[in-house]
Design a protein around this motif. Structure first.
Motif, PDB file in Angstrom:
ATOM      1  N   LYS A 102     -27.693  23.245  11.731  1.00  0.00           N
ATOM      2  CA  LYS A 102     -26.914  22.701  10.613  1.00  0.00           C
ATOM      3  C   LYS A 102     -25.495  22.362  11.079  1.00  0.00           C
ATOM      4  O   LYS A 102     -24.968  21.298  10.781  1.00  0.00           O
ATOM      5  N   CYS A 103     -24.896  23.245  11.869  1.00  0.00           N
ATOM      6  CA  CYS A 103     -23.555  23.001  12.411  1.00  0.00           C
ATOM      7  C   CYS A 103     -23.547  21.778  13.329  1.00  0.00           C
ATOM      8  O   CYS A 103     -22.637  20.951  13.276  1.00  0.00           O
ATOM      9  N   ILE A 135     -23.614  18.687  11.238  1.00  0.00           N
ATOM     10  CA  ILE A 135     -22.337  18.422  10.563  1.00  0.00           C
ATOM     11  C   ILE A 135     -21.310  17.887  11.548  1.00  0.00           C
ATOM     12  O   ILE A 135     -20.615  16.912  11.256  1.00  0.00           O
ATOM     13  N   LEU A 185     -21.401  14.218  12.249  1.00  0.00           N
ATOM     14  CA  LEU A 185     -21.150  13.267  11.162  1.00  0.00           C
ATOM     15  C   LEU A 185     -19.896  12.425  11.371  1.00  0.00           C
ATOM     16  O   LEU A 185     -19.816  11.305  10.890  1.00  0.00           O
ATOM     17  N   VAL A 214     -17.038  23.393  13.308  1.00  0.00           N
ATOM     18  CA  VAL A 214     -17.910  23.757  12.196  1.00  0.00           C
ATOM     19  C   VAL A 214     -18.413  25.170  12.467  1.00  0.00           C
ATOM     20  O   VAL A 214     -18.929  25.446  13.551  1.00  0.00           O
ATOM     21  N   TYR A 232     -19.264  27.809   4.882  1.00  0.00           N
ATOM     22  CA  TYR A 232     -19.141  26.789   5.919  1.00  0.00           C
ATOM     23  C   TYR A 232     -17.652  26.486   6.060  1.00  0.00           C
ATOM     24  O   TYR A 232     -16.994  26.090   5.100  1.00  0.00           O
ATOM     25  N   ILE A 275     -14.984  24.237   8.060  1.00  0.00           N
ATOM     26  CA  ILE A 275     -14.971  22.992   8.835  1.00  0.00           C
ATOM     27  C   ILE A 275     -13.536  22.513   8.975  1.00  0.00           C
ATOM     28  O   ILE A 275     -12.828  22.354   7.976  1.00  0.00           O
ATOM     29  N   ILE A 292     -20.484  15.543   4.219  1.00  0.00           N
ATOM     30  CA  ILE A 292     -20.762  16.947   4.541  1.00  0.00           C
ATOM     31  C   ILE A 292     -21.479  17.616   3.371  1.00  0.00           C
ATOM     32  O   ILE A 292     -22.446  18.354   3.559  1.00  0.00           O
ATOM     33  N   THR A 333     -25.044  16.969   3.384  1.00  0.00           N
ATOM     34  CA  THR A 333     -25.718  17.604   4.515  1.00  0.00           C
ATOM     35  C   THR A 333     -25.956  19.085   4.277  1.00  0.00           C
ATOM     36  O   THR A 333     -26.990  19.623   4.659  1.00  0.00           O
ATOM     37  N   ILE A 334     -25.006  19.718   3.636  1.00  0.00           N
ATOM     38  CA  ILE A 334     -25.112  21.162   3.392  1.00  0.00           C
ATOM     39  C   ILE A 334     -26.127  21.390   2.295  1.00  0.00           C
ATOM     40  O   ILE A 334     -26.958  22.207   2.317  1.00  0.00           O
TER      41      ILE A 334
END
Length: 128
Positions: free
Chosen positions: A19-20, A23, A26, A33, A106, A108, A124, A127-128
């Motif tokens: 997941k990181c 992100i 992106l 992240v 999260y 960032i 973001i 995406t999360i």
């Protein structure tokens, strides 16, 4: 055969790591992240290659402890003010965007020079 708690945990960390990676991919403006648990412990984090971290190790621990404490204390206000969308901290050098999902935070950091921070935040969020 059932997975052991240790195997389940390792799988979860791998999912967080992916997941990181997604992100950070992106935008080139995203510097870092990380995913932090409710105790302020970093579960995983990625610094963009060739980016020099702005905080020292002890400063990072303190920052994550403060953020996790804030997020934990805010749970009591959800019924009154609604679910938290995100937190944006604007500093001279970077902007910090904080999201919370499934008890995980999260964290960032984005270059302050990014022209389209609202667009980055919206991408973001999806995406999360």
């Amino acid at each position: 055969m059932a997975k052991t708690p240790s195997e389940i945990w390792k799988d979860k960390i791998i999912q967080y790591r992916k997941k990181c990676q997604g992100i950070i991919g992106l935008s080139k403006s995203i510097r870092y992240v990380g995913i932090v648990n409710s105790y302020g412990r970093t579960l995983t984090g990625i610094v963009r290659p060739n980016v020099k971290p702005l905080l020292k190790s002890e400063q990072v621990k303190n920052e994550f402890f403060i953020i996790s404490t804030l997020m934990t204390l805010r749970k009591d206000t959800v019924s009154a003010v609604g679910k938290l969308d995100y937190v944006l901290l604007q500093h001279q050098k970077v902007s910090i965007v904080i999201f919370q999902k499934d008890e995980m935070t999260y964290y960032i950091s984005i270059d302050r020079s990014a022209k389209n921070i609202d667009k980055i935040i919206n991408i973001i969020k999806k995406t999360i």
